[in-house]
Design a protein around this motif. Structure first.
Motif, short mmCIF file in Angstrom:
data_model
loop_
_atom_site.label_atom_id
_atom_site.label_comp_id
_atom_site.label_asym_id
_atom_site.label_seq_id
_atom_site.Cartn_x
_atom_site.Cartn_y
_atom_site.Cartn_z
N SER A 116 -1.72 20.26 1.70
CA SER A 116 -1.13 18.92 1.58
C SER A 116 -2.23 17.88 1.67
O SER A 116 -3.33 18.15 2.14
N GLU A 117 -1.92 16.70 1.17
CA GLU A 117 -2.89 15.62 1.17
C GLU A 117 -2.16 14.30 1.27
O GLU A 117 -1.07 14.14 0.71
N GLU A 118 -2.75 13.36 2.01
CA GLU A 118 -2.16 12.03 2.09
C GLU A 118 -2.79 11.18 0.98
O GLU A 118 -4.00 10.97 0.97
N LEU A 119 -1.96 10.76 0.03
CA LEU A 119 -2.44 9.94 -1.08
C LEU A 119 -2.21 8.47 -0.72
O LEU A 119 -1.07 8.07 -0.47
N VAL A 120 -3.27 7.70 -0.65
CA VAL A 120 -3.15 6.29 -0.27
C VAL A 120 -3.77 5.43 -1.37
O VAL A 120 -4.91 5.63 -1.75
N PHE A 121 -2.97 4.52 -1.88
CA PHE A 121 -3.49 3.63 -2.93
C PHE A 121 -2.70 2.33 -2.98
O PHE A 121 -1.57 2.25 -2.48
N THR A 180 0.87 -1.17 0.00
CA THR A 180 0.00 0.00 0.00
C THR A 180 0.91 1.22 0.00
O THR A 180 1.80 1.32 0.83
N VAL A 181 0.71 2.11 -0.96
CA VAL A 181 1.57 3.29 -1.08
C VAL A 181 0.88 4.45 -0.37
O VAL A 181 -0.30 4.71 -0.57
N LYS A 182 1.68 5.10 0.49
CA LYS A 182 1.17 6.27 1.22
C LYS A 182 2.10 7.43 0.91
O LYS A 182 3.27 7.42 1.31
N ILE A 183 1.61 8.40 0.17
CA ILE A 183 2.45 9.55 -0.20
C ILE A 183 1.95 10.80 0.52
O ILE A 183 0.78 11.18 0.36
N ASN A 184 2.83 11.38 1.34
CA ASN A 184 2.49 12.66 1.96
C ASN A 184 2.83 13.74 0.95
O ASN A 184 3.99 14.12 0.82
#
Ligand code: CU
Length: 182
Positions: free
Chosen positions: A149-154, A87-91
């Motif tokens: 900012s947004e936490e992108l989770v995919f 699971t990729v979590k990009i701040n």
């Protein structure tokens, strides 16, 4: 004379059996071929970034959109590498202050950043610059205003090389990079 007729009938009978045998072989071959093609035509499971496996390992990283003008704007990374099945979590942070510096983060099929950017322009701000034709898109963020900012989770896409790009008008040429899943 009678023996000739009998012999002929036997021969014809023999031919008949042969032809039946051939036919049944052909039939069974066809059946196995049909089964094979049926299996290969089963639709592959489509990639769905929102389908997160809660037991998958998480890869967390920080990505900034930087720069206060179009000459210097850039992503803080030129290449992002993640492991398959994670699971990729990009701040994701837009660190700019100038009001024109709005940025998004799309993952697209390799070699399609320009065509996706053109389709984004056509979609416009009302659609969050998300193209109507989504065939080249794997992930799309919303548009971040300066300072947001947004936490992108995919879920990580299937193994392969992709590209990430900001599709805000005029940004795709300098704001893009490689997204690799290995
Ligand atoms: Cu941008």
């Amino acid at each position: 004379m009678k023996s000739i007729i009998t012999a002929t009938l036997l021969f014809l009978n023999f031919l008949f059996i042969l032809s039946c045998d051939n036919k049944s072989q052909t039939d069974s071959q066809n059946t196995s071929e049909d089964t094979a093609s049926y299996i290969s035509e089963e639709p592959a499971k489509a990639y769905e970034p929102k389908t997160i496996d809660p037991s998958a390992p998480v890869m967390e990283l920080n990505l900034e959109a930087q720069g206060n003008s179009m000459d210097v704007m850039t992503f803080s990374m030129r290449e992002i590498s993640v492991k398959n099945g994670t699971t990729v979590k990009i701040n994701f942070r837009n660190t700019a202050r100038d009001a024109a510096m709005k940025h998004n983060f799309f993952i697209v099929k390799n070699g399609t950043i320009e065509s996706v950017a053109m389709a984004s322009n056509a979609a416009g701000p009302d659609k969050d610059f998300i193209p109507e034709d989504k065939s080249n898109l794997l992930y799309t963020s919303k548009l971040l205003e300066p300072g947001q900012s947004e936490e992108l989770v995919f879920a990580a896409p299937p193994v392969g090389t992709y590209q990430f790009v900001c599709t805000y008008p005029g940004h795709w040429q300098s704001m893009n990079g490689k997204f690799i899943v290995e």
